[in-house]
Design a protein around this motif. Structure first.
Motif, PDB file in Angstrom:
ATOM      1  N   HIS A 109       9.395  68.726  52.363  1.00  0.00           N
ATOM      2  CA  HIS A 109       9.854  68.049  53.581  1.00  0.00           C
ATOM      3  C   HIS A 109      10.065  66.563  53.326  1.00  0.00           C
ATOM      4  O   HIS A 109      11.000  65.967  53.850  1.00  0.00           O
ATOM      5  N   ARG A 110       9.207  65.985  52.506  1.00  0.00           N
ATOM      6  CA  ARG A 110       9.364  64.555  52.197  1.00  0.00           C
ATOM      7  C   ARG A 110      10.588  64.333  51.311  1.00  0.00           C
ATOM      8  O   ARG A 110      11.296  63.339  51.455  1.00  0.00           O
ATOM      9  N   LEU A 111      10.851  65.268  50.405  1.00  0.00           N
ATOM     10  CA  LEU A 111      12.057  65.158  49.567  1.00  0.00           C
ATOM     11  C   LEU A 111      13.307  65.298  50.441  1.00  0.00           C
ATOM     12  O   LEU A 111      14.260  64.533  50.311  1.00  0.00           O
ATOM     13  N   ALA A 112      13.282  66.283  51.333  1.00  0.00           N
ATOM     14  CA  ALA A 112      14.431  66.491  52.223  1.00  0.00           C
ATOM     15  C   ALA A 112      14.645  65.258  53.091  1.00  0.00           C
ATOM     16  O   ALA A 112      15.786  64.876  53.371  1.00  0.00           O
ATOM     17  N   ALA A 113      13.542  64.616  53.487  1.00  0.00           N
ATOM     18  CA  ALA A 113      13.645  63.427  54.335  1.00  0.00           C
ATOM     19  C   ALA A 113      14.312  62.264  53.591  1.00  0.00           C
ATOM     20  O   ALA A 113      14.924  61.395  54.208  1.00  0.00           O
ATOM     21  N   LEU A 114      14.207  62.265  52.260  1.00  0.00           N
ATOM     22  CA  LEU A 114      14.911  61.241  51.473  1.00  0.00           C
ATOM     23  C   LEU A 114      16.422  61.441  51.570  1.00  0.00           C
ATOM     24  O   LEU A 114      17.194  60.538  51.289  1.00  0.00           O
ATOM     25  N   GLY A 115      16.827  62.665  51.919  1.00  0.00           N
ATOM     26  CA  GLY A 115      18.250  62.975  52.018  1.00  0.00           C
ATOM     27  C   GLY A 115      18.772  63.778  50.843  1.00  0.00           C
ATOM     28  O   GLY A 115      19.968  64.061  50.776  1.00  0.00           O
ATOM     29  N   VAL A 116      17.901  64.172  49.911  1.00  0.00           N
ATOM     30  CA  VAL A 116      18.375  64.988  48.786  1.00  0.00           C
ATOM     31  C   VAL A 116      18.517  66.442  49.251  1.00  0.00           C
ATOM     32  O   VAL A 116      17.896  66.865  50.217  1.00  0.00           O
ATOM     33  N   ARG A 117      19.385  67.188  48.562  1.00  0.00           N
ATOM     34  CA  ARG A 117      19.588  68.605  48.874  1.00  0.00           C
ATOM     35  C   ARG A 117      18.597  69.431  48.059  1.00  0.00           C
ATOM     36  O   ARG A 117      18.295  69.084  46.925  1.00  0.00           O
ATOM     37  N   LEU A 118      18.139  70.524  48.631  1.00  0.00           N
ATOM     38  CA  LEU A 118      17.220  71.407  47.911  1.00  0.00           C
ATOM     39  C   LEU A 118      17.852  72.786  47.780  1.00  0.00           C
ATOM     40  O   LEU A 118      18.442  73.303  48.733  1.00  0.00           O
ATOM     41  N   ALA A 119      17.755  73.350  46.586  1.00  0.00           N
ATOM     42  CA  ALA A 119      18.307  74.687  46.346  1.00  0.00           C
ATOM     43  C   ALA A 119      17.223  75.598  45.778  1.00  0.00           C
ATOM     44  O   ALA A 119      16.342  75.141  45.047  1.00  0.00           O
ATOM     45  N   ILE A 120      17.294  76.868  46.137  1.00  0.00           N
ATOM     46  CA  ILE A 120      16.400  77.855  45.516  1.00  0.00           C
ATOM     47  C   ILE A 120      17.157  78.477  44.346  1.00  0.00           C
ATOM     48  O   ILE A 120      18.215  79.079  44.524  1.00  0.00           O
ATOM     49  N   ASP A 121      16.600  78.301  43.148  1.00  0.00           N
ATOM     50  CA  ASP A 121      17.231  78.780  41.914  1.00  0.00           C
ATOM     51  C   ASP A 121      16.866  80.242  41.669  1.00  0.00           C
ATOM     52  O   ASP A 121      15.791  80.691  42.073  1.00  0.00           O
ATOM     53  N   ASP A 122      17.756  80.974  41.022  1.00  0.00           N
ATOM     54  CA  ASP A 122      17.502  82.371  40.647  1.00  0.00           C
ATOM     55  C   ASP A 122      17.040  83.192  41.848  1.00  0.00           C
ATOM     56  O   ASP A 122      16.143  84.033  41.733  1.00  0.00           O
ATOM     57  N   PHE A 123      17.650  82.945  42.999  1.00  0.00           N
ATOM     58  CA  PHE A 123      17.202  83.597  44.222  1.00  0.00           C
ATOM     59  C   PHE A 123      17.347  85.111  44.112  1.00  0.00           C
ATOM     60  O   PHE A 123      18.362  85.620  43.661  1.00  0.00           O
ATOM     61  N   GLY A 124      16.316  85.804  44.550  1.00  0.00           N
ATOM     62  CA  GLY A 124      16.347  87.266  44.538  1.00  0.00           C
ATOM     63  C   GLY A 124      15.562  87.863  43.384  1.00  0.00           C
ATOM     64  O   GLY A 124      15.390  89.068  43.311  1.00  0.00           O
ATOM     65  N   THR A 125      15.061  87.017  42.480  1.00  0.00           N
ATOM     66  CA  THR A 125      14.304  87.544  41.341  1.00  0.00           C
ATOM     67  C   THR A 125      12.819  87.243  41.482  1.00  0.00           C
ATOM     68  O   THR A 125      12.007  87.749  40.718  1.00  0.00           O
ATOM     69  N   GLY A 126      12.460  86.402  42.431  1.00  0.00           N
ATOM     70  CA  GLY A 126      11.066  85.967  42.530  1.00  0.00           C
ATOM     71  C   GLY A 126      10.397  86.477  43.786  1.00  0.00           C
ATOM     72  O   GLY A 126      10.786  87.490  44.352  1.00  0.00           O
ATOM     73  N   TYR A 127       9.422  85.727  44.194  1.00  0.00           N
ATOM     74  CA  TYR A 127       8.605  86.098  45.322  1.00  0.00           C
ATOM     75  C   TYR A 127       9.185  85.397  46.537  1.00  0.00           C
ATOM     76  O   TYR A 127       8.974  84.213  46.747  1.00  0.00           O
ATOM     77  N   SER A 128      10.005  86.113  47.286  1.00  0.00           N
ATOM     78  CA  SER A 128      10.684  85.499  48.425  1.00  0.00           C
ATOM     79  C   SER A 128       9.927  85.780  49.701  1.00  0.00           C
ATOM     80  O   SER A 128       9.814  86.922  50.113  1.00  0.00           O
ATOM     81  N   ASN A 129       9.445  84.739  50.303  1.00  0.00           N
ATOM     82  CA  ASN A 129       8.779  84.888  51.571  1.00  0.00           C
ATOM     83  C   ASN A 129       9.756  84.396  52.636  1.00  0.00           C
ATOM     84  O   ASN A 129       9.935  83.209  52.840  1.00  0.00           O
ATOM     85  N   LEU A 130      10.412  85.347  53.277  1.00  0.00           N
ATOM     86  CA  LEU A 130      11.485  84.978  54.204  1.00  0.00           C
ATOM     87  C   LEU A 130      10.959  84.202  55.407  1.00  0.00           C
ATOM     88  O   LEU A 130      11.641  83.342  55.944  1.00  0.00           O
TER      89      LEU A 130
END
Ligand code: C2E
Ligand code: MG
Ligand code: MG
Ligand code: MG
Length: 289
Positions: A169-190
């Motif tokens: 949340h603090r990173l997002a507040a800086l204005g940077v974009r966040l991406a989930i890498d390799d989505f669908g291969t890990g532990y996804s808590n929707l």
């Protein structure tokens, strides 16, 4: 012969395996000095719009220019760098280099809004100093925050305590974009995913691989295609961008476009290469305007 974890089971000593382990340890032991000697380079791979082929972003991918072994890919040292913790220093170097390069492109091609996407290892994301490090990289280089994207895997997002990272949340507040890498291969808590300040999902290569068009006829693993379809719908319902990874053929690019995937990355659109290749590409596309 070596005794394997009690229970009277015996594992065969594999000389090849241990030679490889020794080589890996030797490699990783040399990481800190290599960092000091400036032996790492950042390569960049285009991330393009599936609608019109325009390059919208690039992913920063680290390589080690080893004096004897030549150019070494991250698969051979990132895992060990994470285990030993040196990833925190290496990752910070990559982040700063990527921001520096992206800012140089922005100055040379003011008409573009090329985003640079940097991988963040779990260890780095979990580090208390990560927000300050990112903020400082932006201030020192002058790169606008919205031109930086950070890629985290599903497990990195969850942090070591199994809780979603507060720093996101603090990173997002800086204005940077966040991406989930390799989505669908890990532990996804929707349930968590929908509360996280995320901008983009990167669909893991194996789903894209199921859409094959490399032979005389197109073979499609319909389950993979349906998974891509479902994940794209999920992402769009959450108002996230979707990038397909490991796009290797025109058929895959076309199918992904039909499935409303937003952007693609892979050999079909361009392999990772030195910063100069990105500059050449920007120049060719007339981006200077
Ligand atoms: P990733 O973040 O999922 O990066 C994508 C990987 O897919 C890259 O491998 C890229 O070269 C490869 N790739 C590109 N085009 C294709 C294609 O058409 N087909 C297939 N099958 N693969 C393609 P690379 O550069 O070897 O990096 C491997 C992994 O190492 C990355 O996976 C990332 O997890 C990690 N990594 C790389 N650079 C960094 C870094 O600076 N920091 C951290 N923490 N991890 C990094
Ligand atoms: Mg590699
Ligand atoms: Mg990545
Ligand atoms: Mg990936």
């Amino acid at each position: 012969w070596a005794k394997a974890e009690g229970r009277g089971r015996w594992a065969v000593f594999d000389p090849e395996r241990s030679a490889r382990d020794i080589a890996r340890s030797a490699l990783v032991a040399g990481l800190p000095a290599a960092l000091d000697r400036g032996e790492f380079v950042v390569h960049y791979q285009p991330i393009v719009s599936l609608l019109d082929g325009q390059m919208l972003a690039v992913e920063a991918l680290v390589r080690w220019q080893h004096p004897e072994l030549g150019l070494i890919g991250p698969a051979r040292f990132i895992g060990l760098a994470e285990e030993t913790g040196i990833i925190v220093r290496l990752g910070e170097w990559v982040l700063r280099q990527a921001c520096r390069d992206a800012e140089a492109w922005r100055r040379e091609f003011p008409g573009t809004r090329l985003v640079v996407s940097v991988n963040l290892a779990a260890r780095q994301a979990d580090d208390a100093g990560i927000v300050d490090t990112v903020a400082d990289a932006l201030v020192t280089t002058g790169l606008p925050a919205d031109l930086l994207q950070l890629e985290l895997t599903e497990s990195a997002v969850m942090g070591s305590a199994g809780e979603p990272l507060r720093s996101l949340h603090r990173l997002a507040a800086l204005g940077v974009r966040l991406a989930i890498d390799d989505f669908g291969t890990g532990y996804s808590n929707l349930a968590y995913l929908r509360r996280l300040p995320i901008h983009c999902l990167k669909l893991a290569g194996p789903f894209v691989e199921g859409i094959r068009g490399d032979g005389p006829e197109v073979t499609v693993d319909h389950r993979d295609e349906r998974i891509v379809d479902a994940l794209v719908r999920l992402a769009h319902a959450l108002e996230l961008w979707v990038t397909a990874e490991a796009v290797e053929t025109p058929v895959q690019a076309e199918r992904l476009r039909a499935l409303r995937c937003d952007t693609g990355q892979g050999r079909f659109f361009g392999a990772p290469g030195p910063a100069g290749e990105i500059v050449a590409r920007l120049r060719d596309s007339g981006a200077a305007a």
